[in-house]
Write a protein that holds these residues in place. Structure first.
Motif, PDB file in Angstrom:
ATOM      1  N   ALA A 196      47.334  43.643  35.859  1.00 31.81           N
ATOM      2  CA  ALA A 196      48.249  43.888  34.922  1.00 31.81           C
ATOM      3  C   ALA A 196      49.650  43.151  35.263  1.00 31.81           C
ATOM      4  O   ALA A 196      50.489  42.923  34.303  1.00 31.81           O
ATOM      5  N   ASN A 197      49.891  43.077  36.473  1.00 32.66           N
ATOM      6  CA  ASN A 197      51.168  42.517  36.695  1.00 32.66           C
ATOM      7  C   ASN A 197      51.200  40.871  36.927  1.00 32.66           C
ATOM      8  O   ASN A 197      52.064  40.406  37.392  1.00 32.66           O
ATOM      9  N   GLY A 198      49.891  40.270  36.619  1.00 32.18           N
ATOM     10  CA  GLY A 198      49.756  38.872  36.562  1.00 32.18           C
ATOM     11  C   GLY A 198      49.239  38.195  37.834  1.00 32.18           C
ATOM     12  O   GLY A 198      48.881  37.251  37.922  1.00 32.18           O
ATOM     13  N   ALA A 199      49.153  39.175  38.973  1.00 38.27           N
ATOM     14  CA  ALA A 199      48.701  38.699  40.329  1.00 38.27           C
ATOM     15  C   ALA A 199      47.277  38.540  40.214  1.00 38.27           C
ATOM     16  O   ALA A 199      46.267  39.513  39.716  1.00 38.27           O
ATOM     17  N   PRO A 200      46.643  37.475  40.738  1.00 44.78           N
ATOM     18  CA  PRO A 200      45.050  37.306  40.870  1.00 44.78           C
ATOM     19  C   PRO A 200      44.605  38.197  42.021  1.00 44.78           C
ATOM     20  O   PRO A 200      45.213  38.616  42.999  1.00 44.78           O
ATOM     21  N   ARG A 201      43.355  38.446  41.560  1.00 41.80           N
ATOM     22  CA  ARG A 201      42.503  39.109  42.820  1.00 41.80           C
ATOM     23  C   ARG A 201      40.934  38.600  42.772  1.00 41.80           C
ATOM     24  O   ARG A 201      40.585  38.109  41.722  1.00 41.80           O
ATOM     25  N   ARG A 202      40.366  38.459  43.874  1.00 37.56           N
ATOM     26  CA  ARG A 202      39.185  38.076  44.353  1.00 37.56           C
ATOM     27  C   ARG A 202      38.249  39.287  44.543  1.00 37.56           C
ATOM     28  O   ARG A 202      38.456  40.225  45.660  1.00 37.56           O
ATOM     29  N   ILE A 203      37.298  39.558  43.823  1.00 32.66           N
ATOM     30  CA  ILE A 203      36.421  40.787  44.261  1.00 32.66           C
ATOM     31  C   ILE A 203      34.818  40.466  44.478  1.00 32.66           C
ATOM     32  O   ILE A 203      34.430  39.845  43.743  1.00 32.66           O
TER      33      ILE A 203
END
Length: 321
Positions: free
Chosen positions: A181-188
């Motif tokens: 939601a804050n625009g930061a990417p994530r890899r799960i």
């Protein structure tokens, strides 16, 4: 269906920003599951964000030798892609085993991962369901549970995960890429993406509110003989009672994941070391801790038989390759 507002997002950043402005908003692409749930008032989002125009519909090679699959790639296009058919045949086979051609034409990669259970009590709004209404109870425990989970369950929920594609993705060690939601990417890692029910079965993934799936990445191809075997009540357009996705190498080693038996695609890496000893040994390890009901205890021997069929098919394919 309850009234809702609607907007089309022009970019992933705009989509997550819109979700942040509207608590409880939902992203919609193909809508093959969400719209049905809205009609039954199981899902009642006040705001929908159309993400079809985000350009996330491409399949591209990665620098590591794998593939990056956009979140909006349709199931039909993913199954038919020449690179997927050549290098990730188990994924293509799993996709073609799921739903109907019409649904595959609309369903997306991200939507497939986010499918909600087909437990009959989840869909029956006159019955208690902790997944639909937390704290109300689980009607499936003590009720009709033939199609439901036998492992990974809790005292709050015994619902099963319905996706075929997700079982193949788990086998392949896919990674889910998101924008928070804050625009930061994530890899799960796919192994961590779906949650077991525990005391909160209504929380099905590790996604945060407003987090948008942007892609799924596959690592380098595994090679070997790749198979997907699905056992179901009718020949087409039915969810798995048991499914097995497997990659078997010429020396008899390999890996496998099982669908239809748990709240998430079920893979136990320790069981894969027993594949050379046969299906019975591997199945015993993958089902350790199972809690079947009287209605679905047949799934335990069915896992062994389905895995045995896969191993036999792989052996035949290896001799004729």
């Amino acid at each position: 269906m309850k009234p809702f507002t609607f907007e089309r997002a022009p970019s992933p950043a705009a989509a997550v920003a819109a979700a942040a402005r509207q608590p409880g908003a939902r992203f919609i692409a193909g809508g093959t599951n969400l719209l049905d749930l809205m009609k039954l008032q199981i899902e009642t989002p006040a705001h929908l964000i159309d993400v079809n125009g985000l350009g996330l519909d491409r399949i591209e090679p990665t620098t590591e030798g794998g593939l990056r699959i956009g979140a909006l790639v349709r199931n039909t296009d993913l199954a038919a892609d020449p690179r997927v058919r050549r290098d990730y045949g188990v994924l293509s086979r799993a996709l073609l085993a799921g739903a109907s051609g019409q649904l595959r034409n609309r369903a997306t990669t991200s939507g497939n991962l986010l499918q909600r259970t087909r437990c009959p009590y989840f869909y029956d709004t006159d019955q208690p369901c902790n997944k639909r209404r937390p704290g109300s109870g689980c009607s499936a425990i003590g009720g009709m549970s033939r199609s439901l989970a036998v492992i990974g369950v809790s005292d709050a929920c015994i619902a099963q995960h319905p996706s075929d594609m997700a079982v193949a993705m788990r086998l392949l060690d896919a990674t889910v890429e998101t924008s928070r939601a804050n625009g930061a990417p994530r890899r799960i890692p796919i192994a961590d993406f779906h949650r077991l029910p525990g005391d909160t079965p209504h929380i099905e993934t590790v996604l945060e509110p407003g987090e948008l799936i942007t892609a799924v990445t596959l690592p380098r191809p595994l090679g070997g003989t790749q198979l997907y075997h699905k056992v179901r009540d009718r020949a087409s357009y039915a969810f798995a009672l048991v499914s097995v996705a497997a990659v078997i190498q010429r020396d008899g080693s390999g890996r496998f994941a099982v669908g239809g038996i748990a709240p998430k695609p079920w893979r136990v890496e320790a069981a894969e070391a027993a594949l050379r000893q046969g299906a019975a040994s591997a199945a015993r390890l993958v089902l350790a801790g199972a809690r079947p009901t009287a209605d679905n205890a047949f799934k335990l021997p069915l896992v062994e038989r389905t895995l045995a069929a896969v191993l036999a098919q792989a052996s035949t394919s290896g001799r004729t390759a």
